[in-house]
Design a protein around this motif. Structure first.
Motif, PDB file in Angstrom:
ATOM      1  N   GLU A  24       0.831  -1.199   0.000  1.00  0.00           N
ATOM      2  CA  GLU A  24       0.000   0.000   0.000  1.00  0.00           C
ATOM      3  C   GLU A  24       0.870   1.255   0.000  1.00  0.00           C
ATOM      4  N   GLN A  25       1.976   1.228   0.715  1.00  0.00           N
ATOM      5  CA  GLN A  25       2.886   2.373   0.731  1.00  0.00           C
ATOM      6  C   GLN A  25       3.414   2.662  -0.678  1.00  0.00           C
ATOM      7  N   HIS A  26       3.776   1.626  -1.419  1.00  0.00           N
ATOM      8  CA  HIS A  26       4.252   1.817  -2.790  1.00  0.00           C
ATOM      9  C   HIS A  26       3.179   2.472  -3.661  1.00  0.00           C
ATOM     10  N   HIS A  27       1.919   2.209  -3.363  1.00  0.00           N
ATOM     11  CA  HIS A  27       0.838   2.739  -4.201  1.00  0.00           C
ATOM     12  C   HIS A  27       0.355   4.122  -3.767  1.00  0.00           C
ATOM     13  N   ARG A  28       0.865   4.625  -2.666  1.00  0.00           N
ATOM     14  CA  ARG A  28       0.518   5.999  -2.291  1.00  0.00           C
ATOM     15  C   ARG A  28       1.133   6.989  -3.278  1.00  0.00           C
ATOM     16  N   ARG A  29       2.269   6.596  -3.873  1.00  0.00           N
ATOM     17  CA  ARG A  29       2.941   7.423  -4.878  1.00  0.00           C
ATOM     18  C   ARG A  29       3.735   6.484  -5.775  1.00  0.00           C
ATOM     19  N   ILE A  30       3.096   6.054  -6.883  1.00  0.00           N
ATOM     20  CA  ILE A  30       3.790   5.128  -7.784  1.00  0.00           C
ATOM     21  C   ILE A  30       4.915   5.860  -8.509  1.00  0.00           C
ATOM     22  N   TRP A  31       5.816   5.074  -9.059  1.00  0.00           N
ATOM     23  CA  TRP A  31       6.921   5.659  -9.821  1.00  0.00           C
ATOM     24  C   TRP A  31       6.353   6.462 -10.997  1.00  0.00           C
ATOM     25  N   PRO A  32       6.906   7.630 -11.294  1.00  0.00           N
ATOM     26  CA  PRO A  32       6.393   8.442 -12.408  1.00  0.00           C
ATOM     27  C   PRO A  32       6.395   7.703 -13.744  1.00  0.00           C
ATOM     28  N   GLU A  33       7.392   6.855 -13.956  1.00  0.00           N
ATOM     29  CA  GLU A  33       7.465   6.103 -15.223  1.00  0.00           C
ATOM     30  C   GLU A  33       6.290   5.149 -15.372  1.00  0.00           C
ATOM     31  N   ILE A  34       5.768   4.655 -14.254  1.00  0.00           N
ATOM     32  CA  ILE A  34       4.633   3.723 -14.307  1.00  0.00           C
ATOM     33  C   ILE A  34       3.371   4.473 -14.702  1.00  0.00           C
ATOM     34  N   ALA A  35       3.154   5.634 -14.086  1.00  0.00           N
ATOM     35  CA  ALA A  35       1.988   6.453 -14.451  1.00  0.00           C
ATOM     36  C   ALA A  35       2.058   6.852 -15.922  1.00  0.00           C
ATOM     37  N   GLN A  36       3.236   7.240 -16.382  1.00  0.00           N
ATOM     38  CA  GLN A  36       3.421   7.621 -17.781  1.00  0.00           C
ATOM     39  C   GLN A  36       3.139   6.433 -18.706  1.00  0.00           C
ATOM     40  N   HIS A  37       3.648   5.271 -18.353  1.00  0.00           N
ATOM     41  CA  HIS A  37       3.430   4.055 -19.151  1.00  0.00           C
ATOM     42  C   HIS A  37       1.931   3.765 -19.280  1.00  0.00           C
ATOM     43  N   LEU A  38       1.218   3.823 -18.171  1.00  0.00           N
ATOM     44  CA  LEU A  38      -0.219   3.540 -18.205  1.00  0.00           C
ATOM     45  C   LEU A  38      -0.953   4.513 -19.115  1.00  0.00           C
ATOM     46  N   LYS A  39      -0.646   5.793 -18.973  1.00  0.00           N
ATOM     47  CA  LYS A  39      -1.305   6.814 -19.801  1.00  0.00           C
ATOM     48  C   LYS A  39      -0.972   6.638 -21.276  1.00  0.00           C
ATOM     49  N   GLN A  40       0.279   6.300 -21.586  1.00  0.00           N
ATOM     50  CA  GLN A  40       0.675   6.088 -22.983  1.00  0.00           C
ATOM     51  C   GLN A  40      -0.059   4.901 -23.598  1.00  0.00           C
ATOM     52  N   GLN A  41      -0.450   3.954 -22.779  1.00  0.00           N
ATOM     53  CA  GLN A  41      -1.146   2.766 -23.273  1.00  0.00           C
ATOM     54  C   GLN A  41      -2.650   2.976 -23.389  1.00  0.00           C
ATOM     55  N   GLY A  42      -3.131   4.165 -23.032  1.00  0.00           N
ATOM     56  CA  GLY A  42      -4.556   4.460 -23.157  1.00  0.00           C
ATOM     57  C   GLY A  42      -5.346   4.236 -21.888  1.00  0.00           C
ATOM     58  N   VAL A  43      -4.662   4.067 -20.758  1.00  0.00           N
ATOM     59  CA  VAL A  43      -5.361   3.945 -19.473  1.00  0.00           C
ATOM     60  C   VAL A  43      -5.682   5.367 -19.018  1.00  0.00           C
ATOM     61  N   THR A  44      -6.966   5.667 -18.874  1.00  0.00           N
ATOM     62  CA  THR A  44      -7.392   7.014 -18.502  1.00  0.00           C
ATOM     63  C   THR A  44      -7.736   7.122 -17.027  1.00  0.00           C
ATOM     64  N   GLY A  45      -7.925   6.001 -16.373  1.00  0.00           N
ATOM     65  CA  GLY A  45      -8.214   5.994 -14.948  1.00  0.00           C
ATOM     66  C   GLY A  45      -7.955   4.615 -14.373  1.00  0.00           C
ATOM     67  N   MET A  46      -7.544   4.596 -13.109  1.00  0.00           N
ATOM     68  CA  MET A  46      -7.279   3.314 -12.463  1.00  0.00           C
ATOM     69  C   MET A  46      -7.437   3.485 -10.960  1.00  0.00           C
ATOM     70  N   GLU A  47      -8.167   2.565 -10.351  1.00  0.00           N
ATOM     71  CA  GLU A  47      -8.314   2.521  -8.900  1.00  0.00           C
ATOM     72  C   GLU A  47      -8.126   1.078  -8.452  1.00  0.00           C
ATOM     73  N   ILE A  48      -7.511   0.905  -7.271  1.00  0.00           N
ATOM     74  CA  ILE A  48      -7.348  -0.427  -6.694  1.00  0.00           C
ATOM     75  C   ILE A  48      -7.984  -0.413  -5.313  1.00  0.00           C
ATOM     76  N   TYR A  49      -8.808  -1.433  -5.044  1.00  0.00           N
ATOM     77  CA  TYR A  49      -9.470  -1.597  -3.754  1.00  0.00           C
ATOM     78  C   TYR A  49      -8.988  -2.913  -3.140  1.00  0.00           C
ATOM     79  N   ARG A  50      -9.027  -2.977  -1.804  1.00  0.00           N
ATOM     80  CA  ARG A  50      -8.575  -4.186  -1.117  1.00  0.00           C
ATOM     81  C   ARG A  50      -9.548  -4.556  -0.009  1.00  0.00           C
ATOM     82  N   LEU A  51      -9.806  -5.840   0.126  1.00  0.00           N
ATOM     83  CA  LEU A  51     -10.529  -6.421   1.252  1.00  0.00           C
ATOM     84  C   LEU A  51      -9.716  -7.632   1.686  1.00  0.00           C
ATOM     85  N   GLY A  52      -9.093  -7.538   2.856  1.00  0.00           N
ATOM     86  CA  GLY A  52      -8.211  -8.611   3.283  1.00  0.00           C
ATOM     87  C   GLY A  52      -7.053  -8.724   2.310  1.00  0.00           C
ATOM     88  N   THR A  53      -6.908  -9.897   1.712  1.00  0.00           N
ATOM     89  CA  THR A  53      -5.840 -10.090   0.729  1.00  0.00           C
ATOM     90  C   THR A  53      -6.330  -9.985  -0.714  1.00  0.00           C
TER      91      THR A  53
END
Length: 114
Positions: free
Chosen positions: A20-49
């Motif tokens: 969860e700590q890693h996902h509070r601020r992902i690496w900038p290259e990862i956000a850029q990669h997702l956007k370049q691939q046409g990902v316009t939004g992304m959310e992750i939810y967790r319940l237990g594992t």
């Protein structure tokens, strides 16, 4: 287009907290990669594992095979994926060699008649 995917985390509270700590601020290259691939939004939810990802994509740009190929060739993206796999585990229904797997929508309120 909206896609909902599932993946598990290893059942270790310390690893989950670190993930969860890693996902509070992902690496900038990862956000850029997702956007370049046409990902316009992304959310992750967790319940237990169990985790659920909601991914919005631009149909004119997004191509899952092209995204997988780009992931394989980008060293920084591969490093992120390898780091994340330290925390992640396949669901019991995940085919071998895969991580996030699509979930099946079974209900949509907008399709209900009044």
């Amino acid at each position: 287009m909206r896609t909902v995917l599932a993946l598990d985390l290893k059942d270790d509270p310390a690893l989950i907290a670190e993930y969860e700590q890693h996902h509070r601020r992902i690496w900038p290259e990862i956000a850029q990669h997702l956007k370049q691939q046409g990902v316009t939004g992304m959310e992750i939810y967790r319940l237990g594992t169990r985790m659920m990802m909601v991914m919005e994509t631009d149909d004119a740009v997004f191509d899952a095979a092209a995204m997988a190929a780009a992931t394989d060739t980008d060293l920084r993206v591969r490093a992120w994926e390898e780091l994340m796999w330290r925390f992640q585990a396949p669901t019991p229904w995940t085919p071998a060699g895969q991580k996030w797997v699509p979930m099946t929508r079974i209900f949509d309120l907008s399709q209900q008649q009044d």
